[in-house]
Scaffold this active site. Sequence first.
Site, mmCIF file in Angstrom:
data_model
loop_
_atom_site.group_PDB
_atom_site.id
_atom_site.type_symbol
_atom_site.label_atom_id
_atom_site.label_comp_id
_atom_site.label_asym_id
_atom_site.label_seq_id
_atom_site.Cartn_x
_atom_site.Cartn_y
_atom_site.Cartn_z
ATOM 1 N N GLU A 126 0.423 -1.180 0.104
ATOM 2 C CA GLU A 126 -0.077 0.495 0.127
ATOM 3 C C GLU A 126 0.679 0.782 -0.276
ATOM 4 O O GLU A 126 1.130 1.401 1.409
ATOM 5 C CB GLU A 126 -0.879 -0.152 1.269
ATOM 6 C CG GLU A 126 -1.824 1.078 0.898
ATOM 7 C CD GLU A 126 -3.326 1.267 2.281
ATOM 8 O OE1 GLU A 126 -4.354 1.961 2.451
ATOM 9 O OE2 GLU A 126 -2.508 0.599 3.262
ATOM 10 N N HIS A 192 -5.401 5.896 -2.470
ATOM 11 C CA HIS A 192 -4.685 6.885 -2.196
ATOM 12 C C HIS A 192 -4.192 7.578 -3.629
ATOM 13 O O HIS A 192 -3.276 7.927 -3.544
ATOM 14 C CB HIS A 192 -3.778 6.571 -1.337
ATOM 15 C CG HIS A 192 -3.778 5.830 0.171
ATOM 16 N ND1 HIS A 192 -3.805 6.822 1.342
ATOM 17 C CD2 HIS A 192 -3.506 5.178 0.340
ATOM 18 C CE1 HIS A 192 -4.260 6.394 2.009
ATOM 19 N NE2 HIS A 192 -3.810 5.208 1.917
ATOM 20 N N ARG A 224 -21.188 15.363 -11.074
ATOM 21 C CA ARG A 224 -20.994 16.195 -12.470
ATOM 22 C C ARG A 224 -19.723 15.287 -12.601
ATOM 23 O O ARG A 224 -18.678 15.263 -13.553
ATOM 24 C CB ARG A 224 -21.054 17.828 -12.551
ATOM 25 C CG ARG A 224 -22.113 17.786 -13.325
ATOM 26 C CD ARG A 224 -22.013 18.928 -13.469
ATOM 27 N NE ARG A 224 -22.662 20.245 -12.635
ATOM 28 C CZ ARG A 224 -23.430 20.172 -11.234
ATOM 29 N NH1 ARG A 224 -24.446 20.122 -11.684
ATOM 30 N NH2 ARG A 224 -22.523 21.122 -10.278
ATOM 31 N N ILE A 246 -18.385 3.400 10.571
ATOM 32 C CA ILE A 246 -17.029 4.760 10.359
ATOM 33 C C ILE A 246 -16.578 4.708 9.328
ATOM 34 O O ILE A 246 -17.304 5.624 9.145
ATOM 35 C CB ILE A 246 -15.884 4.213 12.192
ATOM 36 C CG1 ILE A 246 -16.545 3.574 13.088
ATOM 37 C CG2 ILE A 246 -15.023 6.047 11.881
ATOM 38 C CD1 ILE A 246 -15.567 3.099 14.465
ATOM 39 N N ASP A 270 -8.443 -3.608 7.151
ATOM 40 C CA ASP A 270 -7.566 -2.533 7.348
ATOM 41 C C ASP A 270 -6.916 -2.274 8.798
ATOM 42 O O ASP A 270 -6.735 -1.547 9.393
ATOM 43 C CB ASP A 270 -7.935 -0.877 7.191
ATOM 44 C CG ASP A 270 -7.007 -0.077 6.673
ATOM 45 O OD1 ASP A 270 -6.307 -0.546 6.547
ATOM 46 O OD2 ASP A 270 -7.177 1.194 6.078
#
Length: 377
Positions: A126, A192, A224, A246, A270
Site C-alpha cells: 500500500e 490514495h 458531475r 465508521i 484495514d
Amino acid sequence: MILKDYLLIYPDRIEKGTLRLEQGIIKRINPDQIRPDETVRDGESTLYVSPGFIDLHVHGSGGADVMDGDLQSLRTISRTLCQFGTTSFLAATMTQAPTNIRQAVRTIKEHSLALDGARILGIHLEGPFINPEAAGAQSEEHALPPSVEAFRNLTGEDADFIRLVTLAPELTGSIPLIRYLASQDITVSIGHTRATYEEALAGIEAGISHATHLFNAMPPFHHRQPGAVGAVFDTPVSFEIIPDGIHVANPVLRTAFKVKGVEHSILVTDAMMACGMPEGEYRLGGQIVTVRDGAARLSDGTLAGSILTMDQAVRHVLSQTDLTLYEVIRMATWNPAQRCGASRNKGRIADGYDADLVIFDEEIRIQEVYIRGRKVC
C-alpha cells in the site's frame, strides 16, 4: 477428523452436510461412511462451517505492526487474527522510507511459513506510489513517483511475494508501472488517489482491476465529477470496503453492494496494531494513533486504519443489508481468494481444498477455527 451435520456455507447456498478432513485438506464432502477410528465432532445441524476468512488488508493486530519487520510481530498478528476467524491474509505495508519497506517485504516473505496462526498469502504494497494529497494516514513525505525501477528497488528478489499494489493512476509514471505489474499477475488497485474519472479509467484500461478501501482516501462521488468511485462503479473492477460503520456510512455501504454486485465486493478490515487490544495510544507506520470509541485516528482526526475484525465485519454487513449469510461470507472468503490468486486451494468448501475452516453459531460467534485441518482456536 469428521465434522458431522453442520450447515456448510458455499458461495451460492447453505446446505447441511458432513466433512472429512485428512492431511490438512477437505478429503470428502458427505462421505458414504464414517470409520470407527475417526474423531467425530457433531454440529447438530445448528452450527455453521464457513471457509476461513481471507483479509486482503492487514497492517497489524495484537499490539504488533507489519512494518516492525520482525518475526515476533508477524507471529503476534497471525495468532491474533485467527481468533476472529481469519485464516489467511495479505500483510499490508505502509508508505515509509524505502529501506523500511524493503526490510518489511524481506521479513514477511522469509517468515511467512513460520507462523502458527493465520497464514500470510503475500504482501499488499500500500504505497509508496500514492498521491500525497490523498495520503490519509500514510506518510506524505515518503511518497514516491511510480516507476518499474522504484518497484524493483523496493521488492528486489522478493517481488514474487507481492500480490497487490495500491497506487494513484494520475501520477506521472503510473501507467507503465500498472502495465508491468499486471503483466506479472500482480493485482493493481486504485487508492490514495485524486484521480478524475478519465484518469481512473485510463488506469483501469492499463490494468487496474481492484479498488482499495473504496470511498476512503479518494474524492467523493459527485454527479458531475464521478472521479475514481464513478470509474469503479462504471467498470467490472472489484473493490474492497471497510464495513465498520465508521469508514463508510451504512446507506453508502448498501449502495456499493447494489451497484457492483456481490461477485465484485470484498470485505477487509484495514486492521492496525490496536486490533484486539484495549483503547489507547498506538502507532501506524510510525505515526501516533489514538483509539477511542471504536475508531483509530491521528491527532488531526484522520482515520488511521481500523480495529475491525472479520467476524465483526460479517456481522455488521448482515445487520445493515438484506444480503444472505452465504453472500456476505462469499465477500470474506471466495472473492478475496480469487483476487489474491489463492482460489485454487482456498476460499471455499470443496474436495481437495485446504481445511481452513471457521465454525460459528447463528450470531456469528466464533466457536472453532481450523487452519490446514489443525484446530488453532
